[in-house]
Design a protein around this motif. Structure first.
Motif, PDB file in Angstrom:
ATOM      1  N   UNK A 284     -36.783   9.843  -6.589  1.00 22.86           N
ATOM      2  CA  UNK A 284     -37.152   8.442  -6.728  1.00 22.86           C
ATOM      3  C   UNK A 284     -36.182   7.553  -5.951  1.00 22.86           C
ATOM      4  N   UNK A 285     -36.726   6.494  -5.319  1.00 20.67           N
ATOM      5  CA  UNK A 285     -35.922   5.587  -4.515  1.00 20.67           C
ATOM      6  C   UNK A 285     -35.455   4.357  -5.281  1.00 20.67           C
ATOM      7  N   UNK A 286     -35.883   4.186  -6.524  1.00 16.53           N
ATOM      8  CA  UNK A 286     -35.630   2.947  -7.267  1.00 16.53           C
ATOM      9  C   UNK A 286     -34.144   2.627  -7.352  1.00 16.53           C
ATOM     10  N   UNK A 287     -33.327   3.612  -7.736  1.00 17.95           N
ATOM     11  CA  UNK A 287     -31.895   3.369  -7.884  1.00 17.95           C
ATOM     12  C   UNK A 287     -31.221   3.142  -6.533  1.00 17.95           C
ATOM     13  N   UNK A 288     -31.758   3.741  -5.478  1.00 21.35           N
ATOM     14  CA  UNK A 288     -31.186   3.536  -4.150  1.00 21.35           C
ATOM     15  C   UNK A 288     -31.366   2.088  -3.694  1.00 21.35           C
ATOM     16  N   UNK A 289     -32.566   1.557  -3.895  1.00 19.28           N
ATOM     17  CA  UNK A 289     -32.808   0.159  -3.561  1.00 19.28           C
ATOM     18  C   UNK A 289     -31.967  -0.762  -4.443  1.00 19.28           C
ATOM     19  N   UNK A 290     -31.896  -0.434  -5.739  1.00 20.57           N
ATOM     20  CA  UNK A 290     -31.100  -1.248  -6.662  1.00 20.57           C
ATOM     21  C   UNK A 290     -29.632  -1.239  -6.268  1.00 20.57           C
ATOM     22  N   UNK A 291     -29.142  -0.090  -5.800  1.00 21.87           N
ATOM     23  CA  UNK A 291     -27.747   0.007  -5.377  1.00 21.87           C
ATOM     24  C   UNK A 291     -27.485  -0.857  -4.158  1.00 21.87           C
ATOM     25  N   UNK A 292     -28.410  -0.857  -3.194  1.00 24.34           N
ATOM     26  CA  UNK A 292     -28.279  -1.715  -2.015  1.00 24.34           C
ATOM     27  C   UNK A 292     -28.113  -3.174  -2.422  1.00 24.34           C
ATOM     28  N   UNK A 293     -29.025  -3.649  -3.267  1.00 24.93           N
ATOM     29  CA  UNK A 293     -29.060  -5.074  -3.609  1.00 24.93           C
ATOM     30  C   UNK A 293     -27.848  -5.465  -4.445  1.00 24.93           C
ATOM     31  N   UNK A 294     -27.594  -4.748  -5.533  1.00 19.83           N
ATOM     32  CA  UNK A 294     -26.510  -5.117  -6.453  1.00 19.83           C
ATOM     33  C   UNK A 294     -25.141  -4.936  -5.821  1.00 19.83           C
ATOM     34  N   UNK A 295     -24.995  -3.897  -4.999  1.00 20.22           N
ATOM     35  CA  UNK A 295     -23.712  -3.658  -4.345  1.00 20.22           C
ATOM     36  C   UNK A 295     -23.365  -4.794  -3.394  1.00 20.22           C
ATOM     37  N   UNK A 296     -24.353  -5.316  -2.699  1.00 23.95           N
ATOM     38  CA  UNK A 296     -24.092  -6.389  -1.740  1.00 23.95           C
ATOM     39  C   UNK A 296     -23.759  -7.708  -2.425  1.00 23.95           C
ATOM     40  N   UNK A 297     -24.328  -7.953  -3.613  1.00 26.81           N
ATOM     41  CA  UNK A 297     -23.914  -9.113  -4.395  1.00 26.81           C
ATOM     42  C   UNK A 297     -22.443  -8.989  -4.789  1.00 26.81           C
ATOM     43  N   UNK A 298     -22.039  -7.792  -5.185  1.00 27.66           N
ATOM     44  CA  UNK A 298     -20.640  -7.567  -5.553  1.00 27.66           C
ATOM     45  C   UNK A 298     -19.735  -7.744  -4.345  1.00 27.66           C
ATOM     46  N   UNK A 299     -20.145  -7.231  -3.181  1.00 18.77           N
ATOM     47  CA  UNK A 299     -19.349  -7.391  -1.972  1.00 18.77           C
ATOM     48  C   UNK A 299     -19.154  -8.859  -1.629  1.00 18.77           C
ATOM     49  N   UNK A 300     -20.240  -9.608  -1.693  1.00 19.12           N
ATOM     50  CA  UNK A 300     -20.172 -11.020  -1.342  1.00 19.12           C
ATOM     51  C   UNK A 300     -19.215 -11.766  -2.265  1.00 19.12           C
ATOM     52  N   UNK A 301     -19.253 -11.446  -3.544  1.00 20.99           N
ATOM     53  CA  UNK A 301     -18.372 -12.110  -4.510  1.00 20.99           C
ATOM     54  C   UNK A 301     -16.907 -11.841  -4.184  1.00 20.99           C
ATOM     55  N   UNK A 302     -16.578 -10.596  -3.880  1.00 22.39           N
ATOM     56  CA  UNK A 302     -15.181 -10.270  -3.641  1.00 22.39           C
ATOM     57  C   UNK A 302     -14.690 -10.760  -2.281  1.00 22.39           C
ATOM     58  N   UNK A 303     -15.603 -10.937  -1.345  1.00 23.90           N
ATOM     59  CA  UNK A 303     -15.189 -11.489  -0.055  1.00 23.90           C
ATOM     60  C   UNK A 303     -14.845 -12.976  -0.155  1.00 23.90           C
ATOM     61  N   UNK A 304     -15.521 -13.696  -1.054  1.00 22.05           N
ATOM     62  CA  UNK A 304     -15.266 -15.139  -1.175  1.00 22.05           C
ATOM     63  C   UNK A 304     -14.411 -15.481  -2.391  1.00 22.05           C
ATOM     64  N   UNK A 305     -14.005 -14.482  -3.166  1.00 24.74           N
ATOM     65  CA  UNK A 305     -13.275 -14.748  -4.410  1.00 24.74           C
ATOM     66  C   UNK A 305     -11.953 -15.485  -4.210  1.00 24.74           C
ATOM     67  N   UNK A 306     -11.164 -15.210  -3.153  1.00 17.86           N
ATOM     68  CA  UNK A 306      -9.929 -15.997  -2.993  1.00 17.86           C
ATOM     69  C   UNK A 306     -10.211 -17.480  -2.822  1.00 17.86           C
ATOM     70  N   UNK A 307     -11.253 -17.817  -2.054  1.00 14.02           N
ATOM     71  CA  UNK A 307     -11.623 -19.228  -1.893  1.00 14.02           C
ATOM     72  C   UNK A 307     -12.081 -19.799  -3.225  1.00 14.02           C
ATOM     73  N   UNK A 308     -12.884 -19.037  -3.936  1.00 16.25           N
ATOM     74  CA  UNK A 308     -13.420 -19.466  -5.222  1.00 16.25           C
ATOM     75  C   UNK A 308     -12.299 -19.748  -6.221  1.00 16.25           C
ATOM     76  N   UNK A 309     -11.362 -18.818  -6.328  1.00 17.09           N
ATOM     77  CA  UNK A 309     -10.266 -18.975  -7.289  1.00 17.09           C
ATOM     78  C   UNK A 309      -9.249 -20.019  -6.830  1.00 17.09           C
ATOM     79  N   UNK A 310      -8.998 -20.070  -5.536  1.00 18.75           N
ATOM     80  CA  UNK A 310      -7.981 -20.986  -5.024  1.00 18.75           C
ATOM     81  C   UNK A 310      -8.381 -22.435  -5.198  1.00 18.75           C
TER      82      UNK A 310
END
Length: 354
Positions: A284-310
């Motif tokens: 089944x591909x369901x978890x693979x697609x879910x991993x793509x989407x959710x992982x990229x949200x997490x990446x985006x958060x951590x890339x901008x987190x210093x600006x967000x916290x600062x």
């Protein structure tokens, strides 16, 4: 461990059986899971997304780095932690162009860069969440236990705590440094976990999944929730004029952290459960697609987190306006007016700065 291209990982052993190489152990046949749709989705979406995220992170983290260098230095524990957070995010960010090219075609950068980029990716990602947790805990000490923590929150404490975080992050990523290598796949060269039998690698993959969920999600989430609940209670029992604003900021931090970080880790746990107890031939591909989407949200958060916290802190907002005023002269008048009035109408405290 979050294998960067889990859909590649599921295919890699099938290719190994056809094209063994030195040091590889092959025993028995492995069922082939075709992931063509998932791979096409990744090749279409991820290169552009990683490119955008790379430039956003480079700009945002570079701005924070510039402000710390020009105005703050390493005079406080909080600045030491922020600097380390920026460094960890930049380490992660510099791996993104390589992965963008990889998803678009194949791994063209050789064996050495495969191990280096793979390890930097995981070290940066793991250290980011730990430094965010450490910053939260330090704010808790400064605001809830201000008097007792005043003596312990020295520069030595800041550098020692940062060193511990880096050691934990590197140790958690050693298996990726060891197992990542270049191998031949059906559509070109792959940079994945390889070189050992499938059962052995699957066990380490499961260890990585559970490590990610418990060490880099549940523990940080518990610490963040506890610290901000205590900070909120502390604020509510003060007579600060801006306490409502401070509580709203805390809610935004916790809500954003939870929304961006939780779905990804839930998918990680589901993949671990599926590999541990599910049908091994389930393609089944369901978890693979879910991993793509959710992982990229997490990446985006951590890339901008210093600006967000600062920029939740007033002094960094002031530094940013000051920096802009030097580049754009028309902002000097607007910048000067609030700064002079604030000195006469308000008193500063650790909570209002927050």
């Amino acid at each position: 461990m979050d294998n960067f291209s889990d859909e590649y990982f599921e295919n890699s052993f099938d290719y190994q059986n056809d094209t063994p190489y030195e040091g590889e152990v092959v025993d028995g046949e492995v069922a082939l899971c075709k992931k063509n749709d998932v791979l096409h989705f990744g090749a279409t979406v991820l290169p552009a997304f990683y490119s955008i995220m790379f430039f956003l992170s480079l700009f945002g983290n570079g701005l924070v780095l510039c402000i710390i260098y020009k105005y703050e230095k390493l005079s406080t524990v909080n600045n030491i932690f922020l600097l380390n957070l920026v460094i960890s995010d930049l380490i992660f960010t510099f791996s993104l162009p390589f992965w963008a090219v990889y998803h678009k075609s194949e791994w063209i950068f050789g064996q050495g860069l495969c191990k280096l980029v793979g390890s930097c990716y995981f070290i940066g990602f793991n250290s980011s969440i730990l430094f965010l947790t450490l910053i939260t805990f330090d704010r808790y000490l400064a605001m809830v236990h201000a008097i007792s923590a005043a003596k312990s929150r020295r520069k030595v404490y800041g550098f020692a705590s940062s060193a511990v975080i880096w050691v934990i992050s590197i140790l958690a990523s050693i298996k990726d440094i060891v197992f990542y290598d270049v191998m031949k796949g059906g559509n070109g060269l792959l940079c994945e976990m390889t070189g050992y039998h499938q059962i052995f690698l699957t066990k380490w993959e499961l260890i990585g999944y559970y490590q990610q969920f418990f060490l880099f999600f549940l523990v940080p989430l518990f610490i963040v929730m506890y610290c901000y609940i205590r900070i909120t209670i502390r604020i509510m029992f003060t007579r600060l004029a801006e306490k409502c604003r401070a509580v709203k900021l805390i809610f935004v931090i916790v809500f954003t952290f939870f929304i961006c970080w939780t779905p990804y880790n839930v998918v990680i746990l589901l993949k671990a459960i599926k590999k541990s107890f599910g049908e091994q031939n389930d393609c089944s591909d369901a978890l693979d697609y879910a991993l793509y989407v959710t992982r990229n949200f997490a990446y985006l958060y951590f890339c901008i987190s210093p600006v967000f916290y600062t920029f939740l802190e007033k002094k960094f907002q002031t530094h940013f306006l000051n920096l802009l005023s030097k580049k754009i002269t028309c902002l000097k008048i607007d910048y000067a007016m609030p700064s002079t009035t604030s000195k006469t109408t308000s008193t500063r405290s650790p909570i209002t700065d927050y």
